[in-house]
Motif scaffolding. Structure first.
Motif, PDB file in Angstrom:
ATOM      1  N   VAL A 157      -7.676  -2.179   4.623  1.00  0.00           N
ATOM      2  CA  VAL A 157      -6.865  -1.108   5.192  1.00  0.00           C
ATOM      3  C   VAL A 157      -7.764   0.082   5.508  1.00  0.00           C
ATOM      4  N   ASP A 158      -7.763   0.475   6.756  1.00  0.00           N
ATOM      5  CA  ASP A 158      -8.602   1.575   7.219  1.00  0.00           C
ATOM      6  C   ASP A 158      -7.956   2.904   6.837  1.00  0.00           C
ATOM      7  N   LEU A 159      -8.612   3.639   5.950  1.00  0.00           N
ATOM      8  CA  LEU A 159      -8.102   4.940   5.508  1.00  0.00           C
ATOM      9  C   LEU A 159      -8.880   6.097   6.133  1.00  0.00           C
ATOM     10  N   LYS A 183       0.804  -1.221   0.000  1.00  0.00           N
ATOM     11  CA  LYS A 183       0.000   0.000   0.000  1.00  0.00           C
ATOM     12  C   LYS A 183       0.840   1.276   0.000  1.00  0.00           C
ATOM     13  N   THR A 184       2.062   1.214   0.506  1.00  0.00           N
ATOM     14  CA  THR A 184       2.900   2.411   0.541  1.00  0.00           C
ATOM     15  C   THR A 184       3.091   3.038  -0.840  1.00  0.00           C
ATOM     16  N   PRO A 185       3.292   2.233  -1.906  1.00  0.00           N
ATOM     17  CA  PRO A 185       3.427   2.848  -3.237  1.00  0.00           C
ATOM     18  C   PRO A 185       2.163   3.568  -3.710  1.00  0.00           C
ATOM     19  N   LEU A 186       1.046   3.357  -3.013  1.00  0.00           N
ATOM     20  CA  LEU A 186      -0.226   3.959  -3.421  1.00  0.00           C
ATOM     21  C   LEU A 186      -0.634   5.128  -2.527  1.00  0.00           C
ATOM     22  N   GLU A 239      -4.219  -0.817   9.908  1.00  0.00           N
ATOM     23  CA  GLU A 239      -3.741   0.447   9.367  1.00  0.00           C
ATOM     24  C   GLU A 239      -2.767   0.183   8.219  1.00  0.00           C
ATOM     25  N   LEU A 240      -2.585   1.185   7.367  1.00  0.00           N
ATOM     26  CA  LEU A 240      -1.739   1.023   6.187  1.00  0.00           C
ATOM     27  C   LEU A 240      -0.303   0.666   6.560  1.00  0.00           C
ATOM     28  N   GLU A 241       0.266   1.386   7.517  1.00  0.00           N
ATOM     29  CA  GLU A 241       1.663   1.136   7.886  1.00  0.00           C
ATOM     30  C   GLU A 241       1.835  -0.268   8.449  1.00  0.00           C
ATOM     31  N   GLU A 242       0.872  -0.699   9.260  1.00  0.00           N
ATOM     32  CA  GLU A 242       0.939  -2.038   9.838  1.00  0.00           C
ATOM     33  C   GLU A 242       0.850  -3.090   8.737  1.00  0.00           C
TER      34      GLU A 242
END
Length: 290
Positions: free
Chosen positions: A224-226, A185-188, A250-253
């Motif tokens: 992923v909760d945004l 998800k980080t690339p997004l 979460e995204l980072e997790e």
């Protein structure tokens, strides 16, 4: 002694009868699931499965059949029955009845899986993919040609172009739920943030299985909760009637944990090939033995 061809012909008849019994068993399983749905029971009953397998081993011994063979056969039949029941339950829920969905990248393997999954819920599907049409669905070569008036938009493109696509979607502010299927998800981040800032109903989904998967029991789907609770609930609702484990994080997790999962598999491969290279064994000979 009977001729070989006569014996084989009898086997063919028995094989046909076996398949007819399997079909009858599948139909009965569908009836059982209808009762379960009507009475609010879950699809899978592990206690019942254990009873079936134990009884199969006992019956096999009485019939002179290897118990392990009987258990393997019954496990396959149970899995087939569960798959049929899960698919029937998804269809019966009808979450997509009267609604439309656009799958961008729907010609790809996971895009096609998602398109079929949504269609089974009653969604009217459109595939947007320059690679070509998918039989049975409306098709656009370029998603830009769409009015983007769908109730759901799924981004199932390769990760390298997904972020740019999400940014472009944000500029048009579609009204429906939007989510991607990326494994990282980080690339997004830029694209997901753009959609959130544009006021779009956006979340992010990661199905932890491949496109050949039929039965979702024992599989995981990560959400992923945004920060958009409604979008998260809608996305989870699409899988509510399946037996998949639905996990929210979460995204980072998500990316931290997935890095471990991917890293461990790569580490095992590296260790294996390093050991193979240092063993001095001839690879062609090993290949013949594998």
């Amino acid at each position: 002694m009977k001729p070989l061809e006569d014996l084989r012909a009898r086997l063919d008849v028995l094989d046909r009868k076996l398949l007819e019994i399997v079909a009858e068993r599948q139909a009965l399983g569908a009836e059982i699931d209808a009762v379960k749905r009507a009475t609010g029971q879950s699809t899978r009953d592990f206690g019942r499965e254990r009873e079936v397998l134990l009884r199969a081993r006992v019956d096999a011994r009485d019939l002179g059949v290897a118990p392990a063979l009987a258990e393997t056969l019954l496990r396959s039949l149970i899995r087939g029955s569960l798959t049929t029941q899960e698919q029937a339950r998804v269809a019966a829920q009808g979450a997509g009845t009267g609604r439309s969905a656009l799958v961008i990248g729907g010609r790809g393997k996971m895009g096609r899986w998602m398109a079929d999954f949504l269609a089974s819920q009653g969604f009217r599907l459109t595939i947007a993919d320059p690679a070509g049409a998918v039989p049975g669905y409306e098709w656009l070569a370029d998603w830009h040609e769409s009015a983007l008036d769908h109730d759901l938009i799924v981004v199932a493109t390769p990760l390298r172009i997904a972020n740019e696509l999400l940014v472009a979607l944000a500029a048009r502010r579609p009204r429906g739920l939007i989510f991607d299927l990326g494994s990282l998800k980080t690339p997004l981040l830029t694209g997901l943030a753009a959609l959130r800032e544009a006021g779009c109903s956006v979340t992010s989904v990661h199905p932890m299985f491949g496109p050949d998967t039929e039965l979702l029991s024992g599989r995981h789907v990560i959400f992923v909760d945004l920060g958009h609770g409604g979008a998260l609930d809608q996305a989870r609702g699409l899988f509510a009637s399946t037996m998949a484990e639905l996990v929210v994080m979460e995204l980072e997790e998500h990316d931290r944990l997935i890095a471990f999962v991917l890293g461990l598999s790569h580490a095992l491969n590296i260790a294996f090939f390093t050991a193979l290279a240092e063993s001095g064994e001839a690879v062609p000979r090993l290949a013949r033995m594998s």
